[in-house]
Structures are given as structure tokens and as C-alpha cells.
Design an enzyme around this catalytic site. Sequence first.
Site, PDB file in Angstrom:
ATOM      1  N   TYR A  53       0.810  -1.211   0.000  1.00 45.53           N
ATOM      2  CA  TYR A  53       0.000   0.000   0.000  1.00 45.53           C
ATOM      3  C   TYR A  53       0.845   1.263   0.000  1.00 45.53           C
ATOM      4  O   TYR A  53       1.967   1.252   0.501  1.00 45.53           O
ATOM      5  CB  TYR A  53      -0.910   0.023   1.231  1.00 45.53           C
ATOM      6  N   LEU A 240     -20.988   1.266  -3.744  1.00 45.28           N
ATOM      7  CA  LEU A 240     -22.150   1.038  -2.905  1.00 45.28           C
ATOM      8  C   LEU A 240     -22.478   2.215  -1.976  1.00 45.28           C
ATOM      9  O   LEU A 240     -23.259   2.077  -1.039  1.00 45.28           O
ATOM     10  CB  LEU A 240     -21.970  -0.246  -2.095  1.00 45.28           C
TER      11      LEU A 240
END
Length: 345
Positions: A53, A240
Site C-alpha cells: 500500500y 455502494l
Amino acid sequence: MKYTTLPNTDIKVSKICLGSMTWGNQNTEAEGHEQLDYAFNNGVNFIDTAELYPVPATAETSGRTSKIIGSWLKKTGHREDVVIASKIAGPGDYTAHIRTTGFSPEAIKEAVDLELQRLQTDYIDLYQLHWPERQTNTFGVRDYNHNPNDAWQDNFNEVLYTLNGIIKTGKIRNIGLSNEKAWGTMRYLEESKNNNLPRPVTIQNAYSLINRVFEGDMAEVAIREQIGLLAYSPMAFGVLSGKYIKNTAADNARLKLFPRFARYSSEQATTATKHYLELAEDNNMSLAQMALAFVNQRPFITSNIIGATSLHQLKENIESVNIELSQTLLEKINTIHNIIPNPAP
């Protein structure tokens, strides 16, 4: 906040886990610290990172996220108050800038030591294998197609043996899997049982309203073998939230910055998301909170990994832990799922 424990341990973790893969790219160090402060002050004690990351993965940014967590731990002195999970990157073109030696003993040892330096700590509570070395269907590939030319050789025992040695040094406390399948999970369990080697306690796989493939073989494995799911992408890259359908996404939203991340943006996924958005609004809640509450309530979930690029998003995501979806609403969710099952595997 609600809490559970990492299976077969006495380590208490918050039901909401703070994901961090935007820190060092979409978010600055200061913003990462701000999110950590807010989450910690609201009961979140579980933080997930990886040597890979932030995402998208590049040689320039690799490890930045963990360094941000490390500087926060040093500044606040909260190391003993939080549970840190990290991961060694699996092999492939996507991670060649990190190393090309897979899960060899030397690679695992190097990865752990470098991550400890970045995190400015002496130990990692949960150390995970980011994805399988063998060729299998991960990251949005729906079905398994066997490649008879796969050069991978079975090394489950060697990997666990190496991790066992590191556990004995105190550098890691427990191990977990990520993006693993049922066969690989059971092989690790077999080697663990037969050779008195460390047993994976968690598996970190994608799971959301539009990706419920975990409910196949993996859900049974998770429940019967007591391996807790750490669900990632419960918001499906922000899809979402409904912001892409409503055209309210900020300019720094992930899919605006990185449109190639199209895993959750197919026509079928968009259609399903529209149905879920309507259902949420009919029940006086945001789609984000319904989506996260759904994941929180699943019986195989140990923790739900949320990610946010703003404090407003983070606040909404954390508050989802207080929402209990009714049986009637769950049945309506399943009605949509049955019509459009797993549109974004």
C-alpha cells in the site's frame, strides 16, 4: 463499537477495522493521522495495512501507508492499544517492484523486518499472505481454469514453517490468509494440523452486496474451521455509496482518479446497485450504511474493513455498526441477490 476476537485467540478486535490503502496517495500523512485519531476515539482498535500500500501500487509509493501508521503510533504511544494487521505481497507483475521471490523463506523474513521498521514497532499482531503464489482465480476472475503449465510447486509446509520461526522470535503473533480459495485454505489447515505449525486465524477476501462469492465453499470453511472473514471492499470501491449513480462523487473519488479499477462497475453491477440504493432509501438509510450493516451481520465475519478518504465518510462507515437490519429487509436484499447474483465477483 462492537467487538469480537480473532478466532482461537484472546485478541479483541473491533467489528469495524480501519483500512488504510489510500494513505500516501489519495490521502496525506496528516489526513491519515486524522482518520486514525477519529477511528481510535470511536472505539476502532483494529488497523489493516500491507507492504504493497497505497493502491495503485508503484515503486515510488510502496510502504508509505505503513510509514504513516508508524508515525502515528510513535506520536500517540497507542501501540499497545491497537491490533495491527499487515501482509506480504504475493508474486506477479503487480508487485515486481517489491520483490520477485514470492513466499520464499528469505522473502518472508525480509518482508516482516522491513514492515516492522515502517510501522515503528517490534511486533505485528496479524501477518497475512496477500494472495496465493499458485495460479488461481482471484481479483475479479469468476471461475477457476486450470493452467497445466503453472510452475508453482506445493510449498504450504515451507511457508508455515518459516512463519513459525518468526512467531517464535516474537515479531508476529498470528497469521492469516488473503484472497485465498477453499482448496488453499484447507491445505494450510492440513499442514498446520499434521505438523504442529501455526494455524491461520483469519482470511481477508472481498465481500459486499454485489460480491457474495465467499458464501459458497469459503463460508462453510470459515464457519466449520473457525477462520474469520476480514471483509475488504464492503463498499465496492465506493460504488455502494450510490455516489456514481447519483453523479455526486468528488473529484478525488477512487474511480474518477483510477477508472481502470472497473471490477465493480459492470452493467450488471450498476443495475444491482440501483436496486440496492432504492431499497436503502425506501428504508430511510443511506446505501453505504445498509451495505456495511449487511456485512457486519454475516455469521462468518470477524471484522469489516472500511476505507474512507474523508472524515465524513469515515463517520458514516463507523456508525454502521449500530444498525441492525431487520429480517424483512434482509429478505428483500436476498431477493435482489437472487435476481442478479454476484455481478462483481
